[in-house]
Design a protein around this motif. Structure first.
Motif, PDB file in Angstrom:
ATOM      1  N   UNK A 186       0.812  -1.215   0.000  1.00  0.00           N
ATOM      2  CA  UNK A 186       0.000   0.000   0.000  1.00  0.00           C
ATOM      3  C   UNK A 186       0.846   1.266   0.000  1.00  0.00           C
ATOM      4  N   UNK A 187       1.945   1.252   0.718  1.00  0.00           N
ATOM      5  CA  UNK A 187       2.754   2.454   0.870  1.00  0.00           C
ATOM      6  C   UNK A 187       3.183   3.027  -0.475  1.00  0.00           C
ATOM      7  N   UNK A 188       3.607   2.167  -1.372  1.00  0.00           N
ATOM      8  CA  UNK A 188       4.057   2.633  -2.691  1.00  0.00           C
ATOM      9  C   UNK A 188       2.912   3.336  -3.442  1.00  0.00           C
ATOM     10  N   UNK A 189       1.707   2.757  -3.373  1.00  0.00           N
ATOM     11  CA  UNK A 189       0.559   3.366  -4.046  1.00  0.00           C
ATOM     12  C   UNK A 189       0.218   4.702  -3.389  1.00  0.00           C
ATOM     13  N   UNK A 190       0.171   4.738  -2.067  1.00  0.00           N
ATOM     14  CA  UNK A 190      -0.179   5.971  -1.364  1.00  0.00           C
ATOM     15  C   UNK A 190       0.826   7.082  -1.645  1.00  0.00           C
ATOM     16  N   UNK A 191       2.118   6.739  -1.657  1.00  0.00           N
ATOM     17  CA  UNK A 191       3.132   7.750  -1.947  1.00  0.00           C
ATOM     18  C   UNK A 191       3.004   8.260  -3.378  1.00  0.00           C
ATOM     19  N   UNK A 192       2.712   7.365  -4.311  1.00  0.00           N
ATOM     20  CA  UNK A 192       2.537   7.757  -5.703  1.00  0.00           C
ATOM     21  C   UNK A 192       1.339   8.692  -5.854  1.00  0.00           C
ATOM     22  N   UNK A 193       0.227   8.361  -5.208  1.00  0.00           N
ATOM     23  CA  UNK A 193      -0.973   9.201  -5.273  1.00  0.00           C
ATOM     24  C   UNK A 193      -0.706  10.541  -4.604  1.00  0.00           C
ATOM     25  N   UNK A 194      -0.036  10.531  -3.463  1.00  0.00           N
ATOM     26  CA  UNK A 194       0.279  11.781  -2.768  1.00  0.00           C
ATOM     27  C   UNK A 194       1.130  12.685  -3.656  1.00  0.00           C
ATOM     28  N   UNK A 195       2.123  12.100  -4.296  1.00  0.00           N
ATOM     29  CA  UNK A 195       2.998  12.863  -5.201  1.00  0.00           C
ATOM     30  C   UNK A 195       2.175  13.469  -6.346  1.00  0.00           C
ATOM     31  N   UNK A 196       1.276  12.673  -6.923  1.00  0.00           N
ATOM     32  CA  UNK A 196       0.445  13.156  -8.023  1.00  0.00           C
ATOM     33  C   UNK A 196      -0.496  14.268  -7.595  1.00  0.00           C
ATOM     34  N   UNK A 197      -1.103  14.126  -6.413  1.00  0.00           N
ATOM     35  CA  UNK A 197      -1.993  15.177  -5.913  1.00  0.00           C
ATOM     36  C   UNK A 197      -1.219  16.455  -5.590  1.00  0.00           C
TER      37      UNK A 197
END
Length: 101
Positions: free
Chosen positions: A66-77
């Motif tokens: 999950x961490x990788x997905x959350x960090x990717x989404x956070x970066x995109x937002x």
């Protein structure tokens, strides 16, 4: 000698055998990843909506993924928010103030 024929097992029916072989019940594994099915309401901003839709990728991963997905989404937002600040706004109205020397 005997005139009786020994009984044999009936020949398998290939149609029913194929159907029963293809029906495999999935095993329930309580530790397997399960979708959270959290509803996501569209924001109207395509870039932000794409990032929020990306959160669904975490539904199919183990918790440690999950961490990788959350960090990717956070970066995109964060990038989408930064882009809003970088866009030029409407031109400023002409000034009615005149300087007198």
């Amino acid at each position: 000698m005997s005139d009786t024929v020994p009984e044999s097992e009936p020949a398998p029916d290939p149609v029913n055998e194929a159907a029963s072989a293809s029906v495999v019940e999935p095993e329930y594994d309580p530790a397997a990843p399960a979708p959270l099915a959290v509803p996501r309401t569209p924001t109207g901003n395509a870039e932000v909506d794409a990032q929020l839709d990306r959160l669904a990728d975490a539904d199919h991963l183990a918790t440690d993924g999950h961490l990788e997905v959350y960090e990717d989404v956070h970066r995109g937002l964060r990038d989408a928010l930064t882009a809003l600040d970088a866009r030029p706004g409407p031109p400023a109205p002409p000034s009615t103030y005149s300087s007198r020397s």
